[in-house]
Write a protein that holds these residues in place. Structure first.
Motif, PDB file in Angstrom:
ATOM      1  N   ALA A  46       0.832  -1.199   0.000  1.00  0.00           N
ATOM      2  CA  ALA A  46       0.000   0.000   0.000  1.00  0.00           C
ATOM      3  C   ALA A  46       0.872   1.256   0.000  1.00  0.00           C
ATOM      4  CB  ALA A  46      -0.915  -0.008   1.217  1.00  0.00           C
ATOM      5  N   LEU A  47       0.316   2.335  -0.556  1.00  0.00           N
ATOM      6  CA  LEU A  47       1.033   3.599  -0.707  1.00  0.00           C
ATOM      7  C   LEU A  47       0.645   4.593   0.380  1.00  0.00           C
ATOM      8  CD1 LEU A  47       0.573   4.104  -4.560  1.00  0.00           C
ATOM      9  CD2 LEU A  47       2.702   3.446  -3.385  1.00  0.00           C
ATOM     10  N   ASP A  48       1.455   5.614   0.515  1.00  0.00           N
ATOM     11  CA  ASP A  48       1.111   6.762   1.343  1.00  0.00           C
ATOM     12  C   ASP A  48      -0.245   7.314   0.887  1.00  0.00           C
ATOM     13  OD1 ASP A  48       2.540   9.049   3.191  1.00  0.00           O
ATOM     14  OD2 ASP A  48       1.194   9.939   1.698  1.00  0.00           O
ATOM     15  N   ARG A  49      -1.050   7.730   1.840  1.00  0.00           N
ATOM     16  CA  ARG A  49      -2.414   8.169   1.533  1.00  0.00           C
ATOM     17  C   ARG A  49      -2.430   9.352   0.560  1.00  0.00           C
ATOM     18  NH1 ARG A  49      -7.130   6.125   0.521  1.00  0.00           N
ATOM     19  NH2 ARG A  49      -8.349   7.911  -0.135  1.00  0.00           N
ATOM     20  N   SER A  50      -1.424  10.214   0.625  1.00  0.00           N
ATOM     21  CA  SER A  50      -1.402  11.368  -0.277  1.00  0.00           C
ATOM     22  C   SER A  50      -1.310  10.935  -1.734  1.00  0.00           C
ATOM     23  CB  SER A  50      -0.224  12.296   0.064  1.00  0.00           C
ATOM     24  OG  SER A  50       1.023  11.650  -0.183  1.00  0.00           O
ATOM     25  N   LEU A  51      -0.617   9.839  -2.002  1.00  0.00           N
ATOM     26  CA  LEU A  51      -0.497   9.344  -3.374  1.00  0.00           C
ATOM     27  C   LEU A  51      -1.801   8.696  -3.835  1.00  0.00           C
ATOM     28  CD1 LEU A  51       3.076   7.767  -3.227  1.00  0.00           C
ATOM     29  CD2 LEU A  51       2.421  10.055  -3.974  1.00  0.00           C
ATOM     30  N   VAL A  52      -2.427   7.946  -2.958  1.00  0.00           N
ATOM     31  CA  VAL A  52      -3.715   7.333  -3.294  1.00  0.00           C
ATOM     32  C   VAL A  52      -4.744   8.415  -3.605  1.00  0.00           C
ATOM     33  CG1 VAL A  52      -5.617   5.923  -2.414  1.00  0.00           C
ATOM     34  CG2 VAL A  52      -3.241   5.268  -1.938  1.00  0.00           C
ATOM     35  N   THR A  53      -4.779   9.442  -2.774  1.00  0.00           N
ATOM     36  CA  THR A  53      -5.716  10.553  -3.008  1.00  0.00           C
ATOM     37  C   THR A  53      -5.435  11.240  -4.325  1.00  0.00           C
ATOM     38  OG1 THR A  53      -5.979  10.891  -0.623  1.00  0.00           O
ATOM     39  CG2 THR A  53      -6.567  12.728  -2.070  1.00  0.00           C
ATOM     40  N   ALA A  54      -4.160  11.418  -4.648  1.00  0.00           N
ATOM     41  CA  ALA A  54      -3.797  12.068  -5.909  1.00  0.00           C
ATOM     42  C   ALA A  54      -4.316  11.273  -7.100  1.00  0.00           C
ATOM     43  CB  ALA A  54      -2.285  12.223  -5.991  1.00  0.00           C
ATOM     44  N   ARG A 100      -7.257  -3.601 -24.066  1.00  0.00           N
ATOM     45  CA  ARG A 100      -8.501  -3.304 -23.331  1.00  0.00           C
ATOM     46  C   ARG A 100      -8.564  -1.857 -22.856  1.00  0.00           C
ATOM     47  NH1 ARG A 100      -6.497  -7.830 -20.894  1.00  0.00           N
ATOM     48  NH2 ARG A 100      -6.232  -6.798 -18.874  1.00  0.00           N
ATOM     49  N   TYR A 101      -7.401  -1.243 -22.658  1.00  0.00           N
ATOM     50  CA  TYR A 101      -7.336   0.130 -22.141  1.00  0.00           C
ATOM     51  C   TYR A 101      -6.397   0.963 -23.017  1.00  0.00           C
ATOM     52  CZ  TYR A 101      -9.391  -2.034 -18.000  1.00  0.00           C
ATOM     53  OH  TYR A 101     -10.203  -2.717 -17.156  1.00  0.00           O
ATOM     54  N   ASP A 102      -6.636   2.278 -23.009  1.00  0.00           N
ATOM     55  CA  ASP A 102      -5.764   3.200 -23.743  1.00  0.00           C
ATOM     56  C   ASP A 102      -4.665   3.767 -22.861  1.00  0.00           C
ATOM     57  OD1 ASP A 102      -7.320   3.260 -26.266  1.00  0.00           O
ATOM     58  OD2 ASP A 102      -8.852   4.177 -24.982  1.00  0.00           O
ATOM     59  N   VAL A 103      -4.966   3.925 -21.578  1.00  0.00           N
ATOM     60  CA  VAL A 103      -4.068   4.616 -20.650  1.00  0.00           C
ATOM     61  C   VAL A 103      -4.083   3.890 -19.319  1.00  0.00           C
ATOM     62  CG1 VAL A 103      -3.595   6.784 -19.428  1.00  0.00           C
ATOM     63  CG2 VAL A 103      -4.535   6.855 -21.733  1.00  0.00           C
ATOM     64  N   LEU A 104      -2.899   3.828 -18.672  1.00  0.00           N
ATOM     65  CA  LEU A 104      -2.803   3.340 -17.300  1.00  0.00           C
ATOM     66  C   LEU A 104      -2.291   4.479 -16.423  1.00  0.00           C
ATOM     67  CD1 LEU A 104      -2.938   1.098 -15.168  1.00  0.00           C
ATOM     68  CD2 LEU A 104      -0.608   0.420 -15.837  1.00  0.00           C
ATOM     69  N   LEU A 105      -3.107   4.889 -15.452  1.00  0.00           N
ATOM     70  CA  LEU A 105      -2.793   5.977 -14.530  1.00  0.00           C
ATOM     71  C   LEU A 105      -2.262   5.402 -13.220  1.00  0.00           C
ATOM     72  CD1 LEU A 105      -3.058   8.901 -13.284  1.00  0.00           C
ATOM     73  CD2 LEU A 105      -5.459   8.279 -12.806  1.00  0.00           C
ATOM     74  N   SER A 106      -1.219   6.041 -12.685  1.00  0.00           N
ATOM     75  CA  SER A 106      -0.665   5.659 -11.387  1.00  0.00           C
ATOM     76  C   SER A 106       0.097   6.852 -10.833  1.00  0.00           C
ATOM     77  CB  SER A 106       0.297   4.466 -11.542  1.00  0.00           C
ATOM     78  OG  SER A 106       1.488   4.867 -12.213  1.00  0.00           O
ATOM     79  N   PRO A 107       0.555   6.789  -9.579  1.00  0.00           N
ATOM     80  CA  PRO A 107       1.574   7.759  -9.172  1.00  0.00           C
ATOM     81  C   PRO A 107       2.829   7.534 -10.023  1.00  0.00           C
ATOM     82  CG  PRO A 107       0.730   6.525  -7.282  1.00  0.00           C
ATOM     83  CD  PRO A 107       0.259   5.824  -8.511  1.00  0.00           C
ATOM     84  N   THR A 108       3.645   8.548 -10.152  1.00  0.00           N
ATOM     85  CA  THR A 108       4.908   8.347 -10.858  1.00  0.00           C
ATOM     86  C   THR A 108       5.882   7.569  -9.990  1.00  0.00           C
ATOM     87  OG1 THR A 108       4.570  10.418 -12.065  1.00  0.00           O
ATOM     88  CG2 THR A 108       6.789   9.486 -12.070  1.00  0.00           C
ATOM     89  N   ILE A 109       5.972   7.924  -8.719  1.00  0.00           N
ATOM     90  CA  ILE A 109       6.870   7.224  -7.798  1.00  0.00           C
ATOM     91  C   ILE A 109       6.091   6.782  -6.577  1.00  0.00           C
ATOM     92  CG2 ILE A 109       8.950   8.403  -8.580  1.00  0.00           C
ATOM     93  CD1 ILE A 109       8.755  10.275  -6.239  1.00  0.00           C
ATOM     94  N   GLY A 110       6.676   5.880  -5.808  1.00  0.00           N
ATOM     95  CA  GLY A 110       5.984   5.271  -4.685  1.00  0.00           C
ATOM     96  C   GLY A 110       6.214   5.947  -3.355  1.00  0.00           C
ATOM     97  N   ARG A 111       6.620   7.207  -3.366  1.00  0.00           N
ATOM     98  CA  ARG A 111       6.758   7.966  -2.131  1.00  0.00           C
ATOM     99  C   ARG A 111       6.487   9.438  -2.446  1.00  0.00           C
ATOM    100  NH1 ARG A 111      12.522   7.215   0.293  1.00  0.00           N
ATOM    101  NH2 ARG A 111      11.764   8.930   1.592  1.00  0.00           N
ATOM    102  N   PRO A 112       6.008  10.242  -1.493  1.00  0.00           N
ATOM    103  CA  PRO A 112       5.653  11.632  -1.796  1.00  0.00           C
ATOM    104  C   PRO A 112       6.856  12.536  -2.039  1.00  0.00           C
ATOM    105  CG  PRO A 112       4.503  10.839   0.168  1.00  0.00           C
ATOM    106  CD  PRO A 112       5.560   9.835  -0.158  1.00  0.00           C
ATOM    107  N   THR A 113       7.948  12.329  -1.305  1.00  0.00           N
ATOM    108  CA  THR A 113       9.144  13.155  -1.449  1.00  0.00           C
ATOM    109  C   THR A 113      10.381  12.260  -1.394  1.00  0.00           C
ATOM    110  OG1 THR A 113       9.322  13.537   0.941  1.00  0.00           O
ATOM    111  CG2 THR A 113       8.050  15.157  -0.344  1.00  0.00           C
ATOM    112  N   LEU A 114      11.533  12.846  -1.714  1.00  0.00           N
ATOM    113  CA  LEU A 114      12.798  12.108  -1.661  1.00  0.00           C
ATOM    114  C   LEU A 114      13.831  12.944  -0.911  1.00  0.00           C
ATOM    115  CD1 LEU A 114      14.425   9.608  -2.564  1.00  0.00           C
ATOM    116  CD2 LEU A 114      15.116  10.923  -4.581  1.00  0.00           C
ATOM    117  N   PRO A 115      14.004  12.713   0.391  1.00  0.00           N
ATOM    118  CA  PRO A 115      15.043  13.445   1.121  1.00  0.00           C
ATOM    119  C   PRO A 115      16.433  13.131   0.567  1.00  0.00           C
ATOM    120  CG  PRO A 115      13.496  12.385   2.631  1.00  0.00           C
ATOM    121  CD  PRO A 115      13.213  11.838   1.255  1.00  0.00           C
ATOM    122  N   LEU A 116      17.314  14.096   0.614  1.00  0.00           N
ATOM    123  CA  LEU A 116      18.702  13.852   0.247  1.00  0.00           C
ATOM    124  C   LEU A 116      19.259  12.728   1.120  1.00  0.00           C
ATOM    125  CD1 LEU A 116      19.884  17.543  -0.108  1.00  0.00           C
ATOM    126  CD2 LEU A 116      19.745  15.874  -1.967  1.00  0.00           C
ATOM    127  N   GLY A 117      19.989  11.807   0.513  1.00  0.00           N
ATOM    128  CA  GLY A 117      20.570  10.684   1.236  1.00  0.00           C
ATOM    129  C   GLY A 117      19.681   9.467   1.355  1.00  0.00           C
TER     130      GLY A 117
END
Length: 473
Positions: free
Chosen positions: A268-276, A372-389
């Motif tokens: 499962a993903l972070d809720r912010s990504l699911v909502t997006a 069966r489909y023309d487009v597949l929608l998803s988040p681009t990445i599996g986390r909301p942000t990427l901290p340095l390191g």
């Protein structure tokens, strides 16, 4: 230059130059000053041209749709005459110097772009962040403790900061779309064979591609028009297409859209990504498309492992091809790059061929899904942000892979299958950071994607949302 790049994309700027409302030299000098100022805090550009090299870039720019617009090229997968392509590595810091442009760069110059420098990348493009030991970390202009993603993070950071309207980017597992998502930009990875990789035949068994990140959909479309010209002897070509720019001006029709709320076979993903995703799916319904949740049937673990095998083999081979007989030691490369190259040196022909066969099997499985489909929608990445390191190249491969996994959970299969996919900044976190939404299409379907992207850009525009000293304008 601040106001100009905040309000004009590359095509609009070129029109100002052609109408003599803006001087090309005035634009160039002002842009270079702006890039130097931004780079002092972002560390996005490794080299800014001056002197004879800059004047040769000015002279080489054609009278195309981007006439006079400054542009930067990533230090990976593309050669610019007279400069080394470092691949983000100290091992290639001083050579070899390219005798000529690669085919795509030559096409960009013919389109009118004035190449003024090179942008930072992770070493050999292996990381989905841009923190190479050689040159140091690039900062996300949205917040100084965040990475802009990678491996095209240098290009994305400078465009997000409105230092330029678009910049060159490459993508072997998500490296156009990941930084586009984290920096609030548009980024489309073309179909396998859409853009020639000449003078090399291919990269990553066809998984690698190059194009750009941009502030507008139409700039991306017009650039793909300019660079999607085949070269004699290309190993394969994407299906013939019309004008991608023209596609942005016509409605996409009623599309069959599937959406994912978690990675295939993943957690499962972070809720912010699911909502997006849910809100974007609702927007698509409001625009008249048929939308439903559906999951393609492919083995994500096998596809990812195949890409890892092919990347390792390519890492070792690329060192051998470019090093002119030099053999790197552990002190010449970052630890993960060194371990990857050493692993690549031991990969058998059998294992490599099986990995390529996995690519082909995955492509056919996605091909059946896109019947069966023309487009597949998803988040681009599996986390909301990427901290340095968060993704480290200075330790073990296992630690690196733990950081890598959520970054490529949605992107890398597009590379394995060779299909086009784009990231769009259609959602935002509660504290105002961009969230990228990925739209994947069938092989050769860039016109459809650009048409859809333009409609979404009009429905939910993002250009005025930009970082300003860590906040929003």
């Amino acid at each position: 230059m601040d106001d100009l790049f905040a309000s004009h994309d590359a095509l609009a700027i070129a029109q100002l130059i052609k109408a003599r409302k803006l001087g090309a030299r005035e634009l160039l000098d002002g842009t270079l000053g702006r890039l130097r100022s931004l780079n002092a805090s972002l560390n996005a550009i490794t080299d800014l041209y001056d002197g004879d090299l800059l004047e040769r870039s000015v002279a080489a720019a054609g009278d195309g749709p981007f006439h006079g617009v400054p542009f930067v090229v990533k230090q990976l997968m593309a050669d610019c005459a007279g400069t080394p392509t470092t691949l983000g590595s100290r091992f290639f810091a001083h050579g070899p110097v390219a005798a000529s442009d690669s085919a795509a760069i030559a096409a960009m110059r013919r389109a009118g772009l004035v190449i003024v420098g090179r942008t930072n990348t992770s070493e050999f493009g292996l990381a989905p962040t841009t923190e190479p030991a050689f040159g140091g970390a690039t900062i996300n202009p949205w917040r100084e403790d965040l990475s802009p993603g990678g491996s095209s993070g240098g290009s994305a950071a400078i465009v997000a900061a409105r230092g330029l309207p678009m910049a060159h980017a490459t993508d072997g597992g998500g490296s156009i779309r990941i930084p586009a998502a984290l920096c609030g930009l548009f980024g489309l990875k073309p179909s396998r064979g859409r853009v020639s990789l000449a003078p090399i035949g291919e990269t990553l068994a066809g998984a690698g591609a190059q194009h750009c990140v941009s502030i507008s959909v139409r700039d991306s479309a017009a650039l793909l028009d300019a660079i999607s010209v085949g070269e004699p002897g290309d190993p394969y070509r994407a299906p013939a297409a019309g004008s991608f720019l023209a596609a942005t001006g016509r409605p996409p029709g009623r599309l069959r859209v599937a959406f994912l709320l978690k990675p295939v076979g993943g957690d499962a993903l972070d809720r912010s990504l699911v909502t997006a995703v849910e809100r974007t799916a609702k927007l698509l319904e409001e625009l008249g498309h048929a939308v439903e949740e559906a999951t393609p049937d492919y083995d994500m673990a096998a596809s990812g492992a195949a890409l890892g095998t092919i990347m390792a083999a390519n890492t070792w081979t690329n060192i051998q091809v470019r090093a002119n007989g030099r053999v790197p030691g552990p002190d010449d490369l970052e630890p993960v790059t060194w371990q990857t190259a050493e692993h690549g040196r031991t990969i058998s022909a059998h294992d490599y061929i099986r990995a390529v066969q996995t690519f082909h099997r995955t492509g056919r499985q996605l091909g059946a899904f896109f019947e069966r489909y023309d487009v597949l929608l998803s988040p681009t990445i599996g986390r909301p942000t990427l901290p340095l390191g968060a993704v480290r190249m200075d330790g073990s491969v296992e630690t690196y892979q733990e950081g890598l996994a959520p970054m490529v959970a949605f992107t890398s299969v597009c590379n394995a299958a060779g299909v086009p996919a784009m990231s769009m900044p259609l959602a935002w976190t509660d504290d105002g950071l961009p969230i990228g939404l990925q739209f994947m299409g069938r092989f050769g379907a860039e016109e459809m994607l650009f048409s859809l992207a333009a409609a979404l850009e009009r429905a939910r525009p993002w250009r005025d949302r930009r970082p300003v000293k860590g906040g929003l304008a």
